[in-house]
Design a protein around this motif. Structure first.
Motif, PDB file in Angstrom:
ATOM      1  N   SER A 150       0.827  -1.224   0.000  1.00 18.58           N
ATOM      2  CA  SER A 150       0.000   0.000   0.000  1.00 18.58           C
ATOM      3  C   SER A 150       0.850   1.258   0.000  1.00 18.58           C
ATOM      4  CB  SER A 150      -0.948   0.012   1.209  1.00 18.58           C
ATOM      5  OG  SER A 150      -0.236  -0.126   2.419  1.00 18.58           O
ATOM      6  N   ASP A 151       2.152   1.084  -0.107  1.00 18.22           N
ATOM      7  CA  ASP A 151       3.058   2.225  -0.293  1.00 18.22           C
ATOM      8  C   ASP A 151       2.959   3.243   0.840  1.00 18.22           C
ATOM      9  OD1 ASP A 151       3.563   0.914  -2.662  1.00 18.22           O
ATOM     10  OD2 ASP A 151       2.276   2.218  -3.849  1.00 18.22           O
ATOM     11  N   ASN A 152       2.829   2.755   2.062  1.00 20.38           N
ATOM     12  CA  ASN A 152       2.755   3.682   3.177  1.00 20.38           C
ATOM     13  C   ASN A 152       3.312   3.055   4.459  1.00 20.38           C
ATOM     14  OD1 ASN A 152       0.699   1.962   4.026  1.00 20.38           O
ATOM     15  ND2 ASN A 152      -0.953   3.378   3.486  1.00 20.38           N
ATOM     16  N   VAL A 153       3.365   3.892   5.483  1.00 19.22           N
ATOM     17  CA  VAL A 153       3.763   3.471   6.822  1.00 19.22           C
ATOM     18  C   VAL A 153       2.608   3.751   7.755  1.00 19.22           C
ATOM     19  CG1 VAL A 153       5.381   3.825   8.728  1.00 19.22           C
ATOM     20  CG2 VAL A 153       6.194   3.947   6.370  1.00 19.22           C
ATOM     21  N   SER A 154       2.227   2.751   8.540  1.00 19.72           N
ATOM     22  CA  SER A 154       1.163   2.927   9.526  1.00 19.72           C
ATOM     23  C   SER A 154       1.778   3.251  10.875  1.00 19.72           C
ATOM     24  CB  SER A 154       0.318   1.651   9.652  1.00 19.72           C
ATOM     25  OG  SER A 154      -0.339   1.353   8.435  1.00 19.72           O
ATOM     26  N   VAL A 155       1.270   4.290  11.514  1.00 17.30           N
ATOM     27  CA  VAL A 155       1.693   4.681  12.853  1.00 17.30           C
ATOM     28  C   VAL A 155       0.510   4.509  13.799  1.00 17.30           C
ATOM     29  CG1 VAL A 155       2.489   6.578  14.319  1.00 17.30           C
ATOM     30  CG2 VAL A 155       3.461   6.262  12.023  1.00 17.30           C
ATOM     31  N   LEU A 156       0.724   3.725  14.862  1.00 13.45           N
ATOM     32  CA  LEU A 156      -0.323   3.479  15.849  1.00 13.45           C
ATOM     33  C   LEU A 156       0.197   3.954  17.201  1.00 13.45           C
ATOM     34  CD1 LEU A 156      -0.161   0.835  13.747  1.00 13.45           C
ATOM     35  CD2 LEU A 156      -2.243   0.250  14.980  1.00 13.45           C
ATOM     36  N   LEU A 157      -0.382   5.043  17.713  1.00 10.83           N
ATOM     37  CA  LEU A 157       0.058   5.625  18.978  1.00 10.83           C
ATOM     38  C   LEU A 157      -0.656   4.953  20.147  1.00 10.83           C
ATOM     39  CD1 LEU A 157       0.196   9.410  18.041  1.00 10.83           C
ATOM     40  CD2 LEU A 157       2.040   7.709  17.988  1.00 10.83           C
ATOM     41  N   ASN A 158       0.145   4.566  21.118  1.00 11.66           N
ATOM     42  CA  ASN A 158      -0.368   3.848  22.287  1.00 11.66           C
ATOM     43  C   ASN A 158      -1.176   4.794  23.175  1.00 11.66           C
ATOM     44  OD1 ASN A 158      -0.601   2.188  24.607  1.00 11.66           O
ATOM     45  ND2 ASN A 158       1.417   1.279  24.239  1.00 11.66           N
ATOM     46  N   ASN A 159      -2.363   4.348  23.610  1.00 11.08           N
ATOM     47  CA  ASN A 159      -3.168   5.144  24.528  1.00 11.08           C
ATOM     48  C   ASN A 159      -2.623   5.110  25.959  1.00 11.08           C
ATOM     49  OD1 ASN A 159      -5.177   5.954  22.618  1.00 11.08           O
ATOM     50  ND2 ASN A 159      -6.067   3.890  22.748  1.00 11.08           N
ATOM     51  N   GLY A 160      -1.569   4.304  26.154  1.00 12.92           N
ATOM     52  CA  GLY A 160      -0.955   4.172  27.472  1.00 12.92           C
ATOM     53  C   GLY A 160      -1.361   2.904  28.174  1.00 12.92           C
ATOM     54  N   ASP A 161      -2.353   2.214  27.621  1.00 12.69           N
ATOM     55  CA  ASP A 161      -2.853   0.984  28.237  1.00 12.69           C
ATOM     56  C   ASP A 161      -2.785  -0.192  27.270  1.00 12.69           C
ATOM     57  OD1 ASP A 161      -4.777   1.768  26.439  1.00 12.69           O
ATOM     58  OD2 ASP A 161      -6.443   1.772  27.871  1.00 12.69           O
ATOM     59  N   GLY A 162      -2.018  -0.036  26.204  1.00 12.23           N
ATOM     60  CA  GLY A 162      -1.883  -1.132  25.244  1.00 12.23           C
ATOM     61  C   GLY A 162      -3.004  -1.203  24.239  1.00 12.23           C
ATOM     62  N   THR A 163      -3.863  -0.202  24.241  1.00 16.43           N
ATOM     63  CA  THR A 163      -4.838  -0.081  23.164  1.00 16.43           C
ATOM     64  C   THR A 163      -4.355   1.032  22.242  1.00 16.43           C
ATOM     65  OG1 THR A 163      -6.232   1.543  24.321  1.00 16.43           O
ATOM     66  CG2 THR A 163      -6.710  -0.808  24.677  1.00 16.43           C
ATOM     67  N   PHE A 164      -4.817   0.967  21.015  1.00 18.68           N
ATOM     68  CA  PHE A 164      -4.318   1.893  20.011  1.00 18.68           C
ATOM     69  C   PHE A 164      -5.478   2.504  19.231  1.00 18.68           C
ATOM     70  CE2 PHE A 164      -0.970  -1.012  21.012  1.00 18.68           C
ATOM     71  CZ  PHE A 164       0.195  -0.261  20.965  1.00 18.68           C
ATOM     72  N   PRO A 165      -5.385   3.776  18.915  1.00 18.30           N
ATOM     73  CA  PRO A 165      -6.375   4.366  18.015  1.00 18.30           C
ATOM     74  C   PRO A 165      -6.151   3.847  16.606  1.00 18.30           C
ATOM     75  CG  PRO A 165      -4.635   5.937  18.474  1.00 18.30           C
ATOM     76  CD  PRO A 165      -4.356   4.746  19.343  1.00 18.30           C
ATOM     77  N   ALA A 166      -7.044   4.183  15.727  1.00 16.73           N
ATOM     78  CA  ALA A 166      -6.886   3.750  14.341  1.00 16.73           C
ATOM     79  C   ALA A 166      -5.543   4.219  13.794  1.00 16.73           C
ATOM     80  CB  ALA A 166      -8.029   4.299  13.490  1.00 16.73           C
ATOM     81  N   ALA A 167      -4.965   3.378  12.983  1.00 13.77           N
ATOM     82  CA  ALA A 167      -3.677   3.715  12.388  1.00 13.77           C
ATOM     83  C   ALA A 167      -3.808   4.967  11.538  1.00 13.77           C
ATOM     84  CB  ALA A 167      -3.173   2.553  11.536  1.00 13.77           C
ATOM     85  N   VAL A 168      -2.780   5.767  11.621  1.00  9.71           N
ATOM     86  CA  VAL A 168      -2.658   6.902  10.712  1.00  9.71           C
ATOM     87  C   VAL A 168      -1.602   6.528   9.692  1.00  9.71           C
ATOM     88  CG1 VAL A 168      -2.100   9.338  10.483  1.00  9.71           C
ATOM     89  CG2 VAL A 168      -3.298   8.517  12.531  1.00  9.71           C
ATOM     90  N   ASN A 169      -1.974   6.560   8.435  1.00  8.96           N
ATOM     91  CA  ASN A 169      -1.071   6.130   7.384  1.00  8.96           C
ATOM     92  C   ASN A 169      -0.411   7.322   6.716  1.00  8.96           C
ATOM     93  OD1 ASN A 169      -1.689   3.369   7.746  1.00  8.96           O
ATOM     94  ND2 ASN A 169      -3.522   3.580   6.498  1.00  8.96           N
ATOM     95  N   TYR A 170       0.870   7.194   6.545  1.00 12.74           N
ATOM     96  CA  TYR A 170       1.663   8.258   5.920  1.00 12.74           C
ATOM     97  C   TYR A 170       2.291   7.710   4.644  1.00 12.74           C
ATOM     98  CZ  TYR A 170       1.191  10.538  10.456  1.00 12.74           C
ATOM     99  OH  TYR A 170       0.691  11.119  11.597  1.00 12.74           O
ATOM    100  N   GLY A 171       2.078   8.421   3.577  1.00 13.48           N
ATOM    101  CA  GLY A 171       2.616   7.981   2.306  1.00 13.48           C
ATOM    102  C   GLY A 171       4.127   7.886   2.330  1.00 13.48           C
ATOM    103  N   ALA A 172       4.624   6.848   1.717  1.00 10.53           N
ATOM    104  CA  ALA A 172       6.067   6.675   1.570  1.00 10.53           C
ATOM    105  C   ALA A 172       6.328   6.511   0.082  1.00 10.53           C
ATOM    106  CB  ALA A 172       6.545   5.480   2.385  1.00 10.53           C
ATOM    107  N   GLY A 173       7.327   5.741  -0.260  1.00  5.11           N
ATOM    108  CA  GLY A 173       7.563   5.436  -1.655  1.00  5.11           C
ATOM    109  C   GLY A 173       6.783   4.201  -2.066  1.00  5.11           C
ATOM    110  N   ILE A 174       7.197   3.591  -3.147  1.00  5.40           N
ATOM    111  CA  ILE A 174       6.519   2.399  -3.663  1.00  5.40           C
ATOM    112  C   ILE A 174       7.160   1.151  -3.060  1.00  5.40           C
ATOM    113  CG2 ILE A 174       5.889   1.111  -5.737  1.00  5.40           C
ATOM    114  CD1 ILE A 174       6.145   3.735  -7.293  1.00  5.40           C
TER     115      ILE A 174
END
Length: 555
Positions: free
Chosen positions: A248-272
Motif C-alpha cells: 500500500s506504499d505507506n507506513v502505519s503509525v499506531l500511537l499507544n493510549n498508554g494501556d496497550g490499546t491503540f487508536p486507528a492507524a494513521v497512514n503516511y505515504g512513503a515510496g513504492i
C-alpha cells in the motif's frame, strides 16, 4: 554446488582480511547466532541448518579460530536459532523454530557447550520465528512463536528448569510474519505484538500477568505489512508502533493510549513498496523520526516527527535501484544520524549525510558487489568512525568500505564468502576488542567468519609506546598440549596478578601464578604432568578485571 562449510577470513586489524579458512557446517544454514556457549568468555557460534534439520555448534578457540562443528538434531527445517539461559543454571541454551515439523526444539546446555538431545515442543503449523523473554513474571525465559500457516502464536511457559509446558495457542491474523514481546500497557509485564502479512493488521495480545493472554485486538494497517518497529513516538513514555506496508506504499503509525490499546492507524505515504522502517532521531529535536526504504521506487522516505507522534509529509531521496535495507548511524562524526542504504538492483550502497536538521544531502553511491542485501555500520579499523560492511547476495562476497572520517568512503574491498550471502553482523568474536564479521550464506550451507586478528594502537616516540594499551590474555600455546603449555598475557600497568586453572566443573585445580608483575608482556608455564586429559580453563585475575580462555590437555 554446496560447500557445506564456514569460511573464516581473519581481519588484519585495519579492515583488510586474510584468505578464508573453511569449517564444516550443516546444510542450508539460514541464521547464525554468536554467544558464549562454553563459559570461557569468548563468542561461539550456533547455526540453524534448514536442509539438514540440525543445529551446528562451533566453539571458539579464543583467537577467532573454531573447532569442528558438532551437529545436534532439531526439528524439520529449523528457520531460526535463539540462545538464552532457559533452565536457570547460568549458561546459554538453544531453541529453534522448526518450520516443517510444527514445533520448537529446546537444547539444554550441559555447561560445557555440549547439548542434551533436543526436546521438541509442539507449536502451530509452520512456525517462522521464536522470541524468548519472561512472560509470566517468574524471572525465567518463556517462548513465543509465530506460526505462519496456522495463523496463531504459541506461548510455551518455562517450568523453571528449561522444560516447557504444552503450548497455548492464541489466534492471530493471516500469515503472521514475526512476534515481538514488550510491555505495551505499562503494567510491567511483556505483551505481544504480531504483524500479520495476509490479513493486513497487527494483533496485540495483552498479558494477564501470568503468561496467559487476552484475546487479541487487531488493528488495521496497510496492505501486506512486512515489518514493525516499536519505540516511543509521541514522547509520552509508552511504546508505539510503526509498520512498513509493502503493497500500500505507506507506513502505519499506531500511537499507544498508554494501556496497550491503540487508536486507528494513521497512514503516511512513503515510496513504492516499503520494505523496512527504522525509527531514530534524525533532526536533533529529541523525538524519533522514520526512515523507510522503498523497494520499487528507488528512494528512501524520511518522515520527521512533529513531536507528538504525527509526521510531516515524506521527503523522498533518490538512492540506487531496489533499496532493500536502511541503517541509520552517525557516519561523518558530527553527532547526527546519517543513512546507509543497500541497493540490490544497482549493486551499490547509498550514503546520505544529514545536514543536522533531518534533511539530507544528495546520495553518494559507492560500488559494492552484486545485489547488496544488507548493510551494517560499525568501526572496523579502530579509528573511531563507522565503516560499512555489505553482504552481496549475487557476487558471493562481502564488501568492506572504510570511512575516511568525514562520511566519505574508500573503494570497496571485496572478500569471498559463501554462495548468496544474505546478512552480515558485526561483533567481537575473538575477544580482542575489535569488531569481526559473521555472514550467513544462503546457498552454500555455511557461515563466513571474518576475524580481526589484532587490536593495535598507534605508535609514538615515547618510551611507553611499547606498553600494551589494555589487558590481554592470549590463547595458550601449544593447544592442545601434552605435559605443559605457555600462557601469555599483557598488562598496561603494574599490579597483583593471579592465573587460576579450573576444570570442566568449575573447580580450581592449580594456581601457577599469584604475585606482583610489572607492566608489559609476561608468560607463565603450566605444568600438567599430574592432571588427566580433558578441557580446562585458565583465568587471568587483575585489579582491572578477569579474563578467561579454554584449553585442551591430551595425553
Amino acid at each position: 554446488m554446496s560447500s557445506d562449510n564456514i569460511s573464516v577470513l581473519l581481519n588484519n586489524g585495519d579492515g583488510t582480511f586474510q584468505a578464508a579458512v573453511d569449517y564444516g557446517a550443516g546444510s542450508s544454514p539460514v541464521s547464525v547466532f554468536a554467544v558464549d556457549l562454553d563459559g570461557d568468555d569468548d563468542n561461539d557460534l550456533a547455526v540453524a541448518n534448514r536442509a539438514s534439520d540440525n543445529v551446528s555448534v562451533l566453539l571458539n578457540n579464543g583467537d577467532g579460530t573454531f573447532q569442528a562443528a558438532v551437529n545436534y538434531g532439531a526439528g524439520t527445517h529449523p528457520t531460526g536459532v535463539f540462545a538464552v539461559d532457559l533452565d536457570g543454571d547460568g549458561d546459554n541454551d538453544l531453541t529453534t523454530a522448526d518450520y516443517l515439523s510444527d514445533n520448537v526444539s529446546v537444547l539444554l546446555n550441559n555447561g560445557d557447550a555440549t547439548f542434551h538431545v533436543a526436546v521438541n515442543y509442539g507449536a502451530g503449523i509452520g512456525p517462522l520465528s521464536v522470541f524468548a523473554v519472561d512472560l509470566d513474571g517468574d524471572s525465567d525465559n518463556d517462548l513465543s512463536v509465530a506460526n505462519w500457516n496456522s495463523a496463531n502464536v504459541s506461548v510455551l511457559l518455562n517450568n523453571g528448569n528449561g522444560t516447557f509446558r504444552a503450548a497455548t495457542n492464541y489466534g492471530a491474523g493471516d500469515y503472521p510474519r514475526s512476534v515481538f514481546a514488550i510491555d505495551l500497557d505499562g503494567d510491567g509485564d511483556n505483551d505481544l505484538a504480531m504483524v500479520n502479512y495476509g490479513s493486513d493488521n497487527v494483533s496485540i495480545f495483552l498479558n494477564n500477568g501470568d503468561g496467559t493472554f487476552q484475546a487479541p485486538v487487531k488493528y488495521v494497517v496497510g496492505v501486506n505489512p512486512l515489518s514493525v518497529f516499536t519505540v516511543d513516538l509521541d514522547g509520552d513514555g509508552d511504546n508505539d508502533l510503526a509498520v512498513a506496508n509493502l503493497e500500500s506504499d505507506n507506513v502505519s503509525v499506531l500511537l499507544n493510549n498508554g494501556d496497550g490499546t491503540f487508536p486507528a492507524a494513521v497512514n503516511y505515504g512513503a515510496g513504492i513498496s516499503p520494505s523496512s522502517v527504522f525509527a531514530i532521531d534524525l533532526d536533533g529535536d529529541g523525538d524519533n523520526d522514520l526512515a523507510v526504504a522503498n523497494w520499487d521506487s528507488d528512494n528512501v522516505s524520511v518522515l520527521l516527527n512533529n513531536g507528538d507522534g504525527t509526521f510531516q509529509a515524506a521527503v523522498n531521496y533518490w538512492v540506487g535501484n531496489y533499496p532493500l535495507a536502511v541503517f541509520a548511524v552517525d557516519l561523518d562524526g558530527d553527532g547526527d544520524n546519517d543513512l546507509a542504504v543497500a541497493n540490490t538492483g544497482s549493486g551499490n550502497l547509498s550514503v546520505l549525510l544529514n545536514n543536522g536538521d533531518g534533511t539530507f544531502q544528495t546520495a553518494v553511491n559507492y560500488s559494492a558487489g552484486n545485489w547488496p542485501w544488507s548493510v551494517f555500520a560499525v568501526d572496523l579499523d579502530g579509528d573511531g568512525d563507522n565503516d560499512l560492511a555489505v553482504a552481496n547476495a549475487e557476487s558471493d562476497n562481502v564488501s568492506v568500505l572504510l570511512n575516511n572520517g568525514d562520511g566519505t568512503f574508500q573503494a570497496a574491498v571485496n572478500y569471498g564468502a559463501g554462495r548468496i550471502p544474505r546478512s552480515v553482523f558485526a561483533v567481537d568474536l575473538d575477544g580482542d576488542g575489535d569488531n569481526d564479521l559473521a555472514v550467513a550464506n544462503y546457498m552454500s550451507d555455511d557461515v563466513s567468519i571474518l576475524i580481526n586478528l589484532s587490536n593495535t594502537t598507534e605508535a609514538d616516540d615515547s618510551h611507553e609506546s611499547d606498553l600494551p594499551g589494555r589487558f590481554i590474555i592470549s590463547q595458550n600455546y601449544p593447544n592442545p598440549f601434552n605435559a605443559s603449555t605457555n600462557i601469555s598475557f599483557s598488562l598496561p600497568q603494574a599490579g597483583e596478578v593471579k592465573v587460576v586453572i579450573y576444570d570442566l566443573l568449575g573447580r580450581i585445580v592449580d594456581v601457577p601464578l599469584n604475585e606482583f608483575k610489572d607492566a608489559g608482556n609476561h608468560t607463565v608455564t603450566w605444568k600438567a604432568d599430574n592432571f588427566t586429559s580433558g578441557i580446562y580453563f585458565y583465568r587471568l585475575e587483575t585489579a582491572g578485571g578477569s579474563y578467561t580462555r579454554r584449553m585442551t590437555l591430551l595425553k
